[in-house]
Design a protein around this motif. Structure first.
Motif: not given
Ligand code: FES
Lengths: 312, 105
Positions: B47, B55-57, B63, B65-70, B80-82
Protein backbone atom coordinates in the motif's frame (compact mmCIF):
# COMPACT_ATOMS: atom_id res chain seq x y z
CA UNK A 1 18.33 21.67 25.47
CA UNK A 2 17.64 23.27 22.10
CA UNK A 3 19.76 22.19 19.20
CA UNK A 4 20.43 24.38 16.24
CA UNK A 5 17.71 23.89 13.64
CA UNK A 6 19.02 22.19 10.56
CA UNK A 7 17.79 20.09 7.67
CA UNK A 8 20.16 17.24 8.16
CA UNK A 9 18.63 14.04 6.79
CA UNK A 10 19.31 11.04 8.98
CA UNK A 11 17.75 7.72 8.22
CA UNK A 12 18.09 6.34 11.70
CA UNK A 13 15.57 3.72 12.76
CA UNK A 14 14.72 2.43 16.17
CA UNK A 15 16.07 -0.99 15.16
CA UNK A 16 19.48 0.65 14.83
CA UNK A 17 19.32 1.50 18.53
CA UNK A 18 17.31 -1.29 20.15
CA UNK A 19 17.72 -4.95 19.12
CA UNK A 20 14.75 -6.24 17.14
CA UNK A 21 14.24 -9.10 19.59
CA UNK A 22 13.69 -6.65 22.44
CA UNK A 23 11.41 -4.52 20.29
CA UNK A 24 9.34 -7.56 19.31
CA UNK A 25 8.76 -8.38 22.95
CA UNK A 26 7.75 -4.80 23.74
CA UNK A 27 5.38 -4.75 20.78
CA UNK A 28 2.98 -7.28 22.30
CA UNK A 29 -0.42 -5.68 22.90
CA UNK A 30 -2.10 -6.02 26.25
CA UNK A 31 -5.82 -5.71 26.91
CA UNK A 32 -5.03 -5.65 30.63
CA UNK A 33 -2.92 -2.49 30.35
CA UNK A 34 -5.51 -0.78 28.16
CA UNK A 35 -8.31 -1.68 30.58
CA UNK A 36 -6.26 -0.52 33.55
CA UNK A 37 -5.52 2.87 31.98
CA UNK A 38 -9.12 3.17 30.85
CA UNK A 39 -10.32 2.54 34.42
CA UNK A 40 -7.89 5.14 35.78
CA UNK A 41 -9.10 7.70 33.23
CA UNK A 42 -12.79 7.01 33.79
CA UNK A 43 -12.29 7.09 37.57
CA UNK A 44 -10.63 10.51 37.21
CA UNK A 45 -13.64 11.72 35.22
CA UNK A 46 -16.15 10.25 37.68
CA UNK A 47 -14.46 11.73 40.76
CA UNK A 48 -13.80 15.19 39.28
CA UNK A 49 -17.23 15.12 37.62
CA UNK A 50 -18.78 14.58 41.05
CA UNK A 51 -16.62 17.43 42.36
CA UNK A 52 -17.96 19.63 39.58
CA UNK A 53 -21.52 18.61 40.48
CA UNK A 54 -20.93 19.71 44.08
CA UNK A 55 -19.28 22.96 42.95
CA UNK A 56 -21.75 23.92 40.27
CA UNK A 57 -23.39 26.86 42.07
CA UNK A 58 -20.37 27.90 44.06
CA UNK A 59 -17.26 30.00 43.43
CA UNK A 60 -15.34 26.72 42.92
CA UNK A 61 -17.19 26.05 39.69
CA UNK A 62 -14.52 27.39 37.34
CA UNK A 63 -11.69 25.56 39.07
CA UNK A 64 -13.61 22.28 39.10
CA UNK A 65 -14.54 22.75 35.45
CA UNK A 66 -10.86 23.07 34.58
CA UNK A 67 -9.86 20.03 36.67
CA UNK A 68 -12.67 17.90 35.22
CA UNK A 69 -12.04 19.36 31.75
CA UNK A 70 -8.43 18.22 32.01
CA UNK A 71 -9.75 14.65 32.02
CA UNK A 72 -12.03 15.36 29.07
CA UNK A 73 -9.35 16.91 26.85
CA UNK A 74 -6.97 14.11 27.79
CA UNK A 75 -9.35 11.64 26.20
CA UNK A 76 -7.23 12.68 23.25
CA UNK A 77 -4.45 10.45 24.63
CA UNK A 78 -6.37 7.16 24.42
CA UNK A 79 -8.07 8.33 21.22
CA UNK A 80 -4.62 8.80 19.72
CA UNK A 81 -3.59 5.34 20.93
CA UNK A 82 -6.77 3.82 19.47
CA UNK A 83 -6.02 5.52 16.16
CA UNK A 84 -2.75 3.58 16.07
CA UNK A 85 -4.80 0.49 17.04
CA UNK A 86 -2.18 -0.38 19.62
CA UNK A 87 -4.21 -0.09 22.85
CA UNK A 88 -6.31 -3.25 22.68
CA UNK A 89 -5.44 -6.44 20.84
CA UNK A 90 -8.63 -6.36 18.81
CA UNK A 91 -8.82 -3.70 16.12
CA UNK A 92 -12.61 -3.34 16.38
CA UNK A 93 -12.37 -2.58 20.09
CA UNK A 94 -9.75 0.07 19.28
CA UNK A 95 -11.99 1.52 16.58
CA UNK A 96 -15.07 1.50 18.83
CA UNK A 97 -13.33 3.45 21.61
CA UNK A 98 -11.60 5.64 19.04
CA UNK A 99 -14.99 6.63 17.69
CA UNK A 100 -16.54 7.14 21.12
CA UNK A 101 -13.74 9.32 22.47
CA UNK A 102 -13.38 11.12 19.14
CA UNK A 103 -17.02 12.18 19.35
CA UNK A 104 -16.60 13.38 22.94
CA UNK A 105 -13.61 15.58 22.13
CA UNK A 106 -14.79 16.52 18.61
CA UNK A 107 -11.89 14.87 16.84
CA UNK A 108 -13.10 13.11 13.68
CA UNK A 109 -11.49 9.67 14.09
CA UNK A 110 -11.11 8.62 10.44
CA UNK A 111 -9.74 11.97 9.37
CA UNK A 112 -7.40 12.07 12.35
CA UNK A 113 -6.03 8.60 11.63
CA UNK A 114 -4.98 9.54 8.08
CA UNK A 115 -3.67 12.95 9.04
CA UNK A 116 -1.76 11.50 11.98
CA UNK A 117 -0.13 8.83 9.81
CA UNK A 118 1.37 11.54 7.64
CA UNK A 119 2.48 13.37 10.75
CA UNK A 120 4.47 10.25 11.63
CA UNK A 121 5.80 9.85 8.09
CA UNK A 122 6.91 13.48 7.81
CA UNK A 123 7.54 14.57 11.38
CA UNK A 124 8.90 18.14 11.48
CA UNK A 125 8.92 18.41 7.69
CA UNK A 126 7.79 21.99 7.28
CA UNK A 127 6.02 21.27 4.00
CA UNK A 128 4.59 17.82 4.57
CA UNK A 129 3.86 17.37 8.28
CA UNK A 130 0.10 18.09 8.52
CA UNK A 131 0.19 18.39 12.32
CA UNK A 132 3.30 20.51 12.54
CA UNK A 133 3.07 23.05 15.34
CA UNK A 134 5.69 25.59 14.36
CA UNK A 135 8.16 26.99 16.82
CA UNK A 136 6.58 30.33 17.75
CA UNK A 137 7.94 33.29 15.84
CA UNK A 138 7.33 35.64 18.79
CA UNK A 139 6.16 35.51 22.37
CA UNK A 140 2.73 36.73 21.24
CA UNK A 141 2.46 33.85 18.74
CA UNK A 142 3.37 31.51 21.58
CA UNK A 143 0.53 32.84 23.74
CA UNK A 144 -1.86 32.95 20.79
CA UNK A 145 -1.39 29.23 20.14
CA UNK A 146 -2.05 28.44 23.81
CA UNK A 147 -5.41 30.24 23.71
CA UNK A 148 -6.44 27.33 21.44
CA UNK A 149 -8.13 29.76 19.02
CA UNK A 150 -5.76 28.66 16.18
CA UNK A 151 -6.59 25.04 17.00
CA UNK A 152 -10.34 25.59 16.66
CA UNK A 153 -9.85 27.69 13.52
CA UNK A 154 -7.92 24.78 12.03
CA UNK A 155 -10.67 22.40 13.09
CA UNK A 156 -13.41 24.36 11.27
CA UNK A 157 -11.19 24.94 8.26
CA UNK A 158 -11.22 21.22 7.75
CA UNK A 159 -14.62 20.27 9.22
CA UNK A 160 -16.76 22.66 7.15
CA UNK A 161 -15.39 21.53 3.75
CA UNK A 162 -15.92 17.91 4.82
CA UNK A 163 -19.58 18.68 5.53
CA UNK A 164 -19.80 20.03 2.00
CA UNK A 165 -18.10 16.92 0.58
CA UNK A 166 -14.92 18.86 -0.19
CA UNK A 167 -11.51 17.43 0.61
CA UNK A 168 -9.09 20.37 0.59
CA UNK A 169 -6.02 19.96 -1.57
CA UNK A 170 -3.71 19.81 1.43
CA UNK A 171 -5.65 16.86 2.82
CA UNK A 172 -6.05 15.05 -0.48
CA UNK A 173 -2.40 14.02 -0.28
CA UNK A 174 -3.00 11.86 2.78
CA UNK A 175 -6.66 10.79 2.52
CA UNK A 176 -6.94 8.03 -0.11
CA UNK A 177 -9.87 8.15 -2.55
CA UNK A 178 -11.40 5.07 -0.95
CA UNK A 179 -11.56 6.74 2.48
CA UNK A 180 -12.93 10.14 1.50
CA UNK A 181 -16.59 9.22 1.82
CA UNK A 182 -15.91 8.12 5.39
CA UNK A 183 -14.29 11.47 6.22
CA UNK A 184 -17.28 13.30 4.72
CA UNK A 185 -19.89 11.20 6.46
CA UNK A 186 -18.19 11.22 9.82
CA UNK A 187 -18.27 15.05 9.74
CA UNK A 188 -21.98 14.97 8.84
CA UNK A 189 -22.67 12.40 11.55
CA UNK A 190 -20.88 14.59 14.09
CA UNK A 191 -22.93 17.60 13.05
CA UNK A 192 -26.18 15.63 13.35
CA UNK A 193 -25.18 14.27 16.75
CA UNK A 194 -24.15 17.63 18.18
CA UNK A 195 -27.24 19.34 16.74
CA UNK A 196 -29.43 16.68 18.33
CA UNK A 197 -27.74 17.22 21.70
CA UNK A 198 -28.24 21.00 21.32
CA UNK A 199 -31.88 20.54 20.35
CA UNK A 200 -32.61 18.18 23.25
CA UNK A 201 -30.85 20.53 25.69
CA UNK A 202 -33.05 23.40 24.54
CA UNK A 203 -36.19 21.29 24.45
CA UNK A 204 -35.72 19.99 27.98
CA UNK A 205 -34.17 23.24 29.18
CA UNK A 206 -31.18 21.22 30.36
CA UNK A 207 -27.70 22.59 31.04
CA UNK A 208 -26.11 19.16 31.59
CA UNK A 209 -24.39 18.95 28.18
CA UNK A 210 -23.01 22.47 28.53
CA UNK A 211 -21.86 22.12 32.13
CA UNK A 212 -20.41 18.60 31.94
CA UNK A 213 -19.18 18.45 28.38
CA UNK A 214 -19.01 21.58 26.23
CA UNK A 215 -17.66 24.15 28.71
CA UNK A 216 -15.09 21.90 30.41
CA UNK A 217 -14.00 20.70 26.94
CA UNK A 218 -13.45 24.29 25.78
CA UNK A 219 -12.05 25.69 29.03
CA UNK A 220 -9.39 22.98 29.33
CA UNK A 221 -8.28 22.96 25.69
CA UNK A 222 -5.53 25.56 26.34
CA UNK A 223 -3.99 23.06 28.79
CA UNK A 224 -4.01 20.42 26.05
CA UNK A 225 -2.43 22.95 23.68
CA UNK A 226 0.35 23.50 26.24
CA UNK A 227 0.92 19.75 26.33
CA UNK A 228 0.83 19.36 22.54
CA UNK A 229 3.23 22.29 22.20
CA UNK A 230 5.91 20.34 24.04
CA UNK A 231 5.88 17.37 21.64
CA UNK A 232 7.82 18.95 18.77
CA UNK A 233 7.89 22.75 18.94
CA UNK A 234 11.44 24.04 19.25
CA UNK A 235 12.91 20.71 18.13
CA UNK A 236 15.07 20.59 14.99
CA UNK A 237 13.28 20.47 11.66
CA UNK A 238 14.88 17.25 10.47
CA UNK A 239 14.02 13.56 10.32
CA UNK A 240 16.37 12.43 13.05
CA UNK A 241 14.23 10.45 15.50
CA UNK A 242 16.59 11.33 18.32
CA UNK A 243 16.18 15.07 17.77
CA UNK A 244 12.89 15.99 16.13
CA UNK A 245 10.59 15.01 18.99
CA UNK A 246 10.71 15.90 22.66
CA UNK A 247 10.17 13.51 25.55
CA UNK A 248 9.02 15.28 28.70
CA UNK A 249 9.61 13.54 32.01
CA UNK A 250 6.54 13.95 34.18
CA UNK A 251 5.06 12.50 37.37
CA UNK A 252 3.40 9.08 37.29
CA UNK A 253 -0.19 10.34 37.83
CA UNK A 254 0.11 12.63 34.84
CA UNK A 255 1.62 9.83 32.75
CA UNK A 256 -1.44 7.73 33.57
CA UNK A 257 -3.81 10.47 32.45
CA UNK A 258 -1.78 10.99 29.27
CA UNK A 259 -1.38 7.26 28.57
CA UNK A 260 2.44 7.65 28.59
CA UNK A 261 2.38 10.08 25.67
CA UNK A 262 4.95 12.41 27.26
CA UNK A 263 7.39 9.67 26.17
CA UNK A 264 6.82 11.22 22.81
CA UNK A 265 10.20 10.70 21.18
CA UNK A 266 9.86 7.00 22.00
CA UNK A 267 6.37 6.94 20.47
CA UNK A 268 7.68 8.51 17.26
CA UNK A 269 10.55 6.05 17.09
CA UNK A 270 8.17 3.11 17.15
CA UNK A 271 4.53 4.06 16.47
CA UNK A 272 3.53 0.38 16.49
CA UNK A 273 4.68 0.03 20.07
CA UNK A 274 1.77 0.10 22.55
CA UNK A 275 1.64 2.94 25.04
CA UNK A 276 2.38 0.65 28.01
CA UNK A 277 5.81 -0.26 26.54
CA UNK A 278 7.01 3.33 26.12
CA UNK A 279 8.63 3.63 29.59
CA UNK A 280 10.62 0.46 28.82
CA UNK A 281 11.71 1.80 25.44
CA UNK A 282 12.71 5.02 27.19
CA UNK A 283 15.17 3.05 29.33
CA UNK A 284 16.83 1.72 26.15
CA UNK A 285 17.12 5.06 24.36
CA UNK A 286 17.26 7.76 27.03
CA UNK A 287 21.02 8.28 26.79
CA UNK A 288 20.77 8.93 23.07
CA UNK A 289 17.80 11.31 23.08
CA UNK A 290 18.54 14.96 22.48
CA UNK A 291 16.43 17.56 24.22
CA UNK A 292 14.52 15.52 26.81
CA UNK A 293 12.77 17.98 29.12
CA UNK A 294 12.54 17.58 32.85
CA UNK A 295 8.88 18.54 33.25
CA UNK A 296 6.57 20.86 31.34
CA UNK A 297 8.14 24.08 32.64
CA UNK A 298 11.50 22.98 31.29
CA UNK A 299 9.88 22.03 27.97
CA UNK A 300 8.15 25.41 27.65
CA UNK A 301 11.34 27.26 28.54
CA UNK A 302 12.97 25.34 25.68
CA UNK A 303 10.23 26.49 23.32
CA UNK A 304 10.46 30.10 24.48
CA UNK A 305 14.26 30.02 24.11
CA UNK A 306 13.76 28.90 20.50
CA UNK A 307 11.87 32.13 19.70
CA UNK A 308 14.13 34.46 17.70
CA UNK A 309 15.80 36.73 20.29
CA UNK A 310 14.52 40.04 18.92
CA UNK A 311 10.89 38.82 19.07
CA UNK A 312 10.67 38.03 22.81
CA UNK B 1 11.17 -23.19 -13.60
CA UNK B 2 14.25 -21.46 -12.34
CA UNK B 3 15.17 -22.28 -8.79
CA UNK B 4 17.35 -20.01 -6.78
CA UNK B 5 17.60 -21.09 -3.20
CA UNK B 6 19.80 -18.81 -1.20
CA UNK B 7 20.70 -18.77 2.44
CA UNK B 8 19.16 -15.82 4.23
CA UNK B 9 19.56 -16.62 7.91
CA UNK B 10 20.62 -19.13 10.50
CA UNK B 11 17.74 -20.86 12.23
CA UNK B 12 18.99 -19.61 15.56
CA UNK B 13 18.80 -15.98 14.38
CA UNK B 14 15.01 -15.95 14.34
CA UNK B 15 12.96 -16.40 17.47
CA UNK B 16 9.56 -18.00 17.63
CA UNK B 17 6.67 -15.66 16.67
CA UNK B 18 9.04 -13.05 15.37
CA UNK B 19 9.71 -11.24 12.14
CA UNK B 20 13.18 -10.32 10.98
CA UNK B 21 14.51 -8.16 8.16
CA UNK B 22 16.77 -10.00 5.72
CA UNK B 23 18.34 -8.56 2.61
CA UNK B 24 19.76 -10.32 -0.39
CA UNK B 25 20.97 -8.38 -3.41
CA UNK B 26 18.12 -6.03 -4.29
CA UNK B 27 15.64 -7.94 -2.19
CA UNK B 28 14.40 -6.75 1.16
CA UNK B 29 12.44 -9.55 2.78
CA UNK B 30 10.55 -10.13 5.97
CA UNK B 31 11.35 -13.54 7.45
CA UNK B 32 8.86 -14.95 9.95
CA UNK B 33 9.02 -17.92 12.31
CA UNK B 34 5.58 -19.13 13.29
CA UNK B 35 5.08 -22.35 15.25
CA UNK B 36 8.53 -23.53 14.18
CA UNK B 37 7.89 -22.91 10.46
CA UNK B 38 9.62 -20.24 8.40
CA UNK B 39 7.84 -17.91 5.97
CA UNK B 40 9.12 -15.04 3.86
CA UNK B 41 7.36 -12.10 2.22
CA UNK B 42 8.40 -8.85 0.62
CA UNK B 43 9.26 -6.35 3.32
CA UNK B 44 7.69 -3.27 1.73
CA UNK B 45 3.93 -3.01 2.15
CA UNK B 46 1.90 -3.11 -1.07
CA UNK B 47 0.00 0.00 0.00
CA UNK B 48 2.80 2.43 0.75
CA UNK B 49 6.36 2.86 1.70
CA UNK B 50 6.46 1.05 5.02
CA UNK B 51 8.49 -1.91 6.26
CA UNK B 52 6.47 -4.86 7.48
CA UNK B 53 9.40 -5.87 9.67
CA UNK B 54 8.59 -2.77 11.74
CA UNK B 55 5.01 -3.94 12.12
CA UNK B 56 3.18 -6.12 14.59
CA UNK B 57 3.11 -9.90 14.13
CA UNK B 58 0.00 -11.51 15.58
CA UNK B 59 -0.12 -15.24 14.84
CA UNK B 60 -0.15 -15.62 11.05
CA UNK B 61 -0.90 -11.96 10.53
CA UNK B 62 1.51 -9.10 10.01
CA UNK B 63 0.15 -5.60 10.55
CA UNK B 64 1.76 -2.76 8.64
CA UNK B 65 3.09 -0.07 10.98
CA UNK B 66 1.87 2.80 8.81
CA UNK B 67 -1.88 2.37 8.26
CA UNK B 68 -2.37 -0.96 10.00
CA UNK B 69 -3.18 -2.87 6.82
CA UNK B 70 -2.87 -6.62 7.44
CA UNK B 71 -1.50 -9.56 5.47
CA UNK B 72 -1.59 -13.29 5.99
CA UNK B 73 2.07 -14.21 6.23
CA UNK B 74 1.57 -17.74 4.88
CA UNK B 75 -0.47 -16.82 1.81
CA UNK B 76 0.39 -13.15 1.35
CA UNK B 77 -3.32 -12.32 1.22
CA UNK B 78 -4.27 -8.69 1.89
CA UNK B 79 -6.82 -8.93 4.69
CA UNK B 80 -8.23 -5.51 5.40
CA UNK B 81 -8.39 -1.88 4.38
CA UNK B 82 -6.38 -0.02 3.26
CA UNK B 83 -4.33 -2.84 1.73
CA UNK B 84 -5.92 -4.37 -1.36
CA UNK B 85 -2.94 -5.94 -3.13
CA UNK B 86 -1.52 -9.19 -1.75
CA UNK B 87 2.09 -9.23 -0.61
CA UNK B 88 4.49 -11.50 -2.48
CA UNK B 89 5.52 -14.61 -0.59
CA UNK B 90 8.65 -16.71 -1.09
CA UNK B 91 9.08 -20.44 -0.35
CA UNK B 92 11.42 -21.22 2.53
CA UNK B 93 13.26 -24.42 3.42
CA UNK B 94 15.74 -25.55 6.03
CA UNK B 95 19.18 -26.75 5.15
CA UNK B 96 21.17 -29.04 7.47
CA UNK B 97 18.76 -28.08 10.24
CA UNK B 98 20.79 -24.93 10.78
CA UNK B 99 20.15 -22.58 7.86
CA UNK B 100 17.07 -20.98 6.34
CA UNK B 101 16.96 -20.78 2.57
CA UNK B 102 14.51 -18.85 0.46
CA UNK B 103 13.65 -19.28 -3.20
CA UNK B 104 13.58 -15.88 -4.86
CA UNK B 105 12.27 -17.10 -8.23
S1 FES C 1 1.65 1.54 3.98
FE1 FES C 1 1.04 -0.37 4.71
S2 FES C 1 -1.04 -0.14 5.10
FE2 FES C 1 -0.49 1.75 4.22
Amino acid sequence: MIKEINNKEVNLKVQDIVPRKILNKMMKRSNTSALLFLCIHLTYLAVTGYGLYLAIDTSWWLMMSIIYGLGIVHLFSPQHEFSHRTAFKNRWVNDFFGWTFGLIIALPPVFFRWEHTDHHSYTQDIEKDPELIPTPSSFLTYLWYITSVPYWMGFFKSFIPHLLAIIPEKEAVFIPDTERWKVIWEARFMLILYSTIAYLSLYYNSTIAVEYWLLPRLIAEPLMRMVRYTEHAGCPLNNNILENTRTTLVSAPYRWLAWNMPYHAEHHMAPSLPFHALPELHEHVKDKLVGTANGFIHAHLDIIRAIPVNKI
Amino acid sequence: MLDKWIKIANIADVEEDEVMLVTSGNYSLALYKIKGEFYATDNICTHGNACLTEGYLDGNIIECPKHQGRFNVKTGKALCSPVTIDIKTYPCRLKNMSEVEVNLF
